[in-house]
Design an enzyme around this catalytic site. Sequence first.
Site, short mmCIF file in Angstrom:
data_model
loop_
_atom_site.label_atom_id
_atom_site.label_comp_id
_atom_site.label_asym_id
_atom_site.label_seq_id
_atom_site.Cartn_x
_atom_site.Cartn_y
_atom_site.Cartn_z
N GLY A 14 91.50 8.85 15.42
CA GLY A 14 91.03 10.07 15.05
C GLY A 14 89.85 10.72 15.23
O GLY A 14 89.57 11.73 14.51
N SER A 15 88.84 10.19 16.18
CA SER A 15 87.69 10.78 16.16
C SER A 15 87.84 12.05 17.02
O SER A 15 87.01 12.84 16.44
CB SER A 15 86.88 9.87 17.12
OG SER A 15 87.23 9.88 18.50
N ASN A 16 88.98 12.23 17.90
CA ASN A 16 88.83 13.64 18.11
C ASN A 16 89.70 14.72 17.08
O ASN A 16 89.11 15.91 17.06
CB ASN A 16 89.77 13.88 19.59
CG ASN A 16 89.17 13.24 20.67
OD1 ASN A 16 88.51 14.01 21.32
ND2 ASN A 16 89.36 12.17 21.10
N LYS A 64 114.76 10.12 19.75
CA LYS A 64 113.59 11.13 19.88
C LYS A 64 113.84 12.68 19.39
O LYS A 64 113.21 13.09 18.64
CB LYS A 64 113.02 11.14 21.12
CG LYS A 64 111.76 12.16 21.49
CD LYS A 64 111.36 12.07 22.92
CE LYS A 64 110.66 10.88 23.51
NZ LYS A 64 109.50 10.84 23.42
N MET A 89 100.19 8.93 21.11
CA MET A 89 100.42 7.95 22.14
C MET A 89 102.05 8.13 22.52
O MET A 89 102.84 6.99 22.58
CB MET A 89 100.10 6.56 22.05
CG MET A 89 98.43 6.53 22.17
SD MET A 89 97.72 7.43 23.32
CE MET A 89 96.67 6.36 24.23
N ARG A 90 102.70 9.21 22.33
CA ARG A 90 104.14 9.41 22.80
C ARG A 90 104.41 10.32 23.57
O ARG A 90 103.56 11.62 23.29
CB ARG A 90 104.65 9.62 21.33
CG ARG A 90 105.55 8.53 20.58
CD ARG A 90 106.01 8.83 19.38
NE ARG A 90 105.77 7.65 18.71
CZ ARG A 90 106.53 6.82 18.84
NH1 ARG A 90 107.66 6.84 19.64
NH2 ARG A 90 106.56 5.39 18.04
N LEU A 91 105.46 10.29 24.49
CA LEU A 91 105.87 11.52 25.12
C LEU A 91 106.51 12.55 24.31
O LEU A 91 107.21 11.92 23.68
CB LEU A 91 106.51 11.15 26.35
CG LEU A 91 106.20 10.21 27.77
CD1 LEU A 91 107.01 9.83 28.91
CD2 LEU A 91 104.78 10.92 28.09
N HIS A 108 92.71 13.96 27.46
CA HIS A 108 92.94 12.65 28.11
C HIS A 108 91.44 12.12 28.63
O HIS A 108 90.82 12.83 29.46
CB HIS A 108 93.95 12.64 29.16
CG HIS A 108 94.26 11.49 29.67
ND1 HIS A 108 94.95 10.59 29.31
CD2 HIS A 108 93.82 10.74 30.83
CE1 HIS A 108 95.13 9.23 29.79
NE2 HIS A 108 94.28 9.72 30.92
C1 GAR Z 1 91.07 9.51 23.05
O1 GAR Z 1 90.15 9.01 23.93
C2 GAR Z 1 92.05 10.18 23.82
O2 GAR Z 1 91.51 11.00 25.00
C3 GAR Z 1 93.11 9.24 24.24
O3 GAR Z 1 93.15 8.54 22.99
C4 GAR Z 1 91.91 8.54 22.48
C5 GAR Z 1 92.08 8.54 20.95
O4 GAR Z 1 90.97 8.48 20.23
N1 GAR Z 1 94.30 9.81 24.41
C6 GAR Z 1 95.21 9.30 25.65
O5 GAR Z 1 94.94 8.27 26.37
C7 GAR Z 1 96.31 10.27 25.95
N2 GAR Z 1 97.11 9.69 26.86
P1 GAR Z 1 90.78 9.21 18.77
O6 GAR Z 1 92.09 8.62 17.93
O7 GAR Z 1 89.38 8.75 18.28
O8 GAR Z 1 90.82 10.43 19.02
#
Ligand code: GAR
Length: 187
Positions: A14-16, A64, A89-91, A108
Amino acid sequence: MSKVKAAVFASGTGSNFQAIIEDKTLPCEVVLLVCDRPSAPVIAKAQRQGIKTFVFSAKDYESKEAYEQEIVDVLKRNEIEWVFLAGYMRLLGQTMLDAYEGKILNIHPSLLPAFPGKDSIARAFEAGVAETGVTVHYVDGGMDTGPVIAQEVVEVLPGDPLESLEARIHEVEHRLYPKVIKELLQK
Ligand code: GAR
């Protein structure tokens, strides 16, 4: 005037998510976290900020379509207009895509279309590329496909370990995602 409401979908650290909710200059307010992993650290981050959470396990549903219908109901009840995927991480299936057409973004950690899917930073590193980066794009039904909105290059420095590349990419993510959201929603 109250801000447009948004939800973040996440599965992990969850850093983003944190970077988005900390940017108080955004023209939207994140009022909901949707998470598909009951043990994900992002849930505590939302709770600490008093942000509502909808946590589910896909295995508890028949399909789904079934869990996405429940998600859409929760989103609508909370008057959500925008959805930001941040390590979800799911489509997405047609139920979500139809309900929020053109209103779902994803971040991404690669220069798409290179290295879609999981472990993109490590795969780029192992492939020996000279540069990789970060992409923000609209979401469609594919794996990290959909029209690109913004990309930023991150150089792979000679002798730099993977951990340092990861840290530099995350730094870019945390700056780029809020910036793109801001620019897009202000239009
Ligand atoms: C991030 O680097 C994001 O770009 C990536 O997962 C990480 C989540 O980090 N997303 C993907 O790879 C999508 N295919 P976070 O939980 O610290 O935000």
